[in-house]
Design an enzyme around this catalytic site. Structure first.
Site, PDB file in Angstrom:
ATOM      1  N   TYR A  39       0.832  -1.208  -0.057  1.00 52.58           N
ATOM      2  CA  TYR A  39       0.279  -0.225   0.042  1.00 52.58           C
ATOM      3  C   TYR A  39       0.793   1.259   0.032  1.00 52.58           C
ATOM      4  CZ  TYR A  39       1.444  -0.077   4.668  1.00 52.58           C
ATOM      5  OH  TYR A  39       2.109   0.070   6.135  1.00 52.58           O
ATOM      6  N   GLY A  40       2.210   0.938   0.070  1.00 53.83           N
ATOM      7  CA  GLY A  40       3.141   2.494   0.082  1.00 53.83           C
ATOM      8  C   GLY A  40       4.373   2.745  -0.708  1.00 53.83           C
ATOM      9  N   THR A  41       4.977   2.812  -0.503  1.00 57.16           N
ATOM     10  CA  THR A  41       6.141   3.116  -1.090  1.00 57.16           C
ATOM     11  C   THR A  41       6.613   2.112  -2.758  1.00 57.16           C
ATOM     12  OG1 THR A  41       8.210   1.976   0.651  1.00 57.16           O
ATOM     13  CG2 THR A  41       7.339   4.269   0.066  1.00 57.16           C
ATOM     14  N   LEU A  42       6.592   0.300  -1.922  1.00 58.10           N
ATOM     15  CA  LEU A  42       6.503  -0.888  -2.628  1.00 58.10           C
ATOM     16  C   LEU A  42       5.843  -0.645  -3.770  1.00 58.10           C
ATOM     17  CD1 LEU A  42       6.707  -2.942   0.263  1.00 58.10           C
ATOM     18  CD2 LEU A  42       9.197  -2.294  -1.621  1.00 58.10           C
ATOM     19  N   GLU A 114      11.987  -4.376   5.761  1.00 53.81           N
ATOM     20  CA  GLU A 114      10.372  -3.582   6.053  1.00 53.81           C
ATOM     21  C   GLU A 114      11.236  -2.864   7.700  1.00 53.81           C
ATOM     22  OE1 GLU A 114       9.107  -1.325   4.742  1.00 53.81           O
ATOM     23  OE2 GLU A 114       8.859  -2.255   2.778  1.00 53.81           O
TER      24      GLU A 114
HETATM   25  N1  PCA Z   1       6.521  -0.764   2.632  1.00 51.28           N
HETATM   26  C1  PCA Z   1       5.316  -1.535   2.240  1.00 51.28           C
HETATM   27  C2  PCA Z   1       4.384  -1.360   3.858  1.00 51.28           C
HETATM   28  C3  PCA Z   1       4.626   0.451   3.801  1.00 51.28           C
HETATM   29  C4  PCA Z   1       5.810   0.715   2.515  1.00 51.28           C
HETATM   30  O1  PCA Z   1       5.997   2.383   2.275  1.00 51.28           O
HETATM   31  C5  PCA Z   1       4.602  -1.367   1.021  1.00 51.28           C
HETATM   32  O2  PCA Z   1       4.457  -0.312   0.002  1.00 51.28           O
HETATM   33  O3  PCA Z   1       3.208  -1.681   1.818  1.00 51.28           O
END
Ligand code: PCA
Length: 189
Positions: A39-42, A114
């Site tokens: 949900y984030g930077t990935l 992570e």
């Molecule tokens: N990386 C993981 C968790 C939050 C982040 O930045 C993601 O993208 O789901």
């Protein structure tokens, strides 16, 4: 009477044989795969996405998009503006993200990347599938009839009380949503 050759040619042309022929090398190549919801930077277009697609040592396959079945607070916190989903189901929004199939090597890499379990915890959650790539089904993963799929998700292991006063987002994308604080790249810290 059928000759052996005719019988064989019939078997070889049956769809299940063709399917098996297609899927066997995939399983041999990748082994066991897990579903992960990011949900984030990935996510695609975000700064750490390349780790999902680095094919040199490990394997990630994009399967589609989804939305958490539960609501969660998704905040951007800390001095590096890191997205954190807090494990407080029922508060915040249903969160939009992407679903990947990953092999054990990539899963292990993501745990380390992570900071699992100190920074983030990896937990299974129910995800409502919004878009689905057929390729994912040929790899043996399918949402159930209701369109739900259980996926791993990385949520913040702990949080500060102040974070609960931050804005709660439903879709992390600081490049498009200019109210979302920009992530500070690891190399820049
Ligand atoms: N990386 C993981 C968790 C939050 C982040 O930045 C993601 O993208 O789901």
């Amino acid at each position: 009477m059928f000759s052996l050759r005719t019988a064989l040619s019939v078997i070889i042309r049956t769809p299940s044989y063709c399917w098996q022929k297609k899927i066997d090398p995939i399983i041999k190549r990748f082994g066991k795969m897990s579903t992960v919801f990011v949900y984030g930077t990935l996510k695609k277009g975000q700064p750490n996405h390349h780790h999902m697609m680095d094919e040199t040592k490990r394997k990630g396959v994009y399967c589609g998009t989804g939305r958490t079945n539960q609501k969660y607070p998704l905040v951007i916190a800390g001095k590096y503006n890191i997205p954190f989903l807090l494990n407080l189901p029922g508060t915040g929004h249903e969160i939009d993200g992407e679903i990947y199939l990953v092999d054990d090597q990539l899963l292990q890499f993501l745990d380390e990347f992570e900071g699992c379990p100190e920074v983030y915890q990896r937990r299974p959650v129910e995800v409502h599938v919004l878009e689905w790539e057929e390729k994912a089904s040929t790899l043996g993963v399918k949402p159930d009839v209701g369109g739900m799929l259980t996926c791993f998700l990385y949520n913040a292991t702990t949080y500060e009380q102040d974070w609960l006063k931050l804005p709660y987002y439903n879709n992390y994308d600081p490049f498009r949503n200019h109210d979302q604080p920009k992530y500070v790249l690891r190399e820049a810290r």
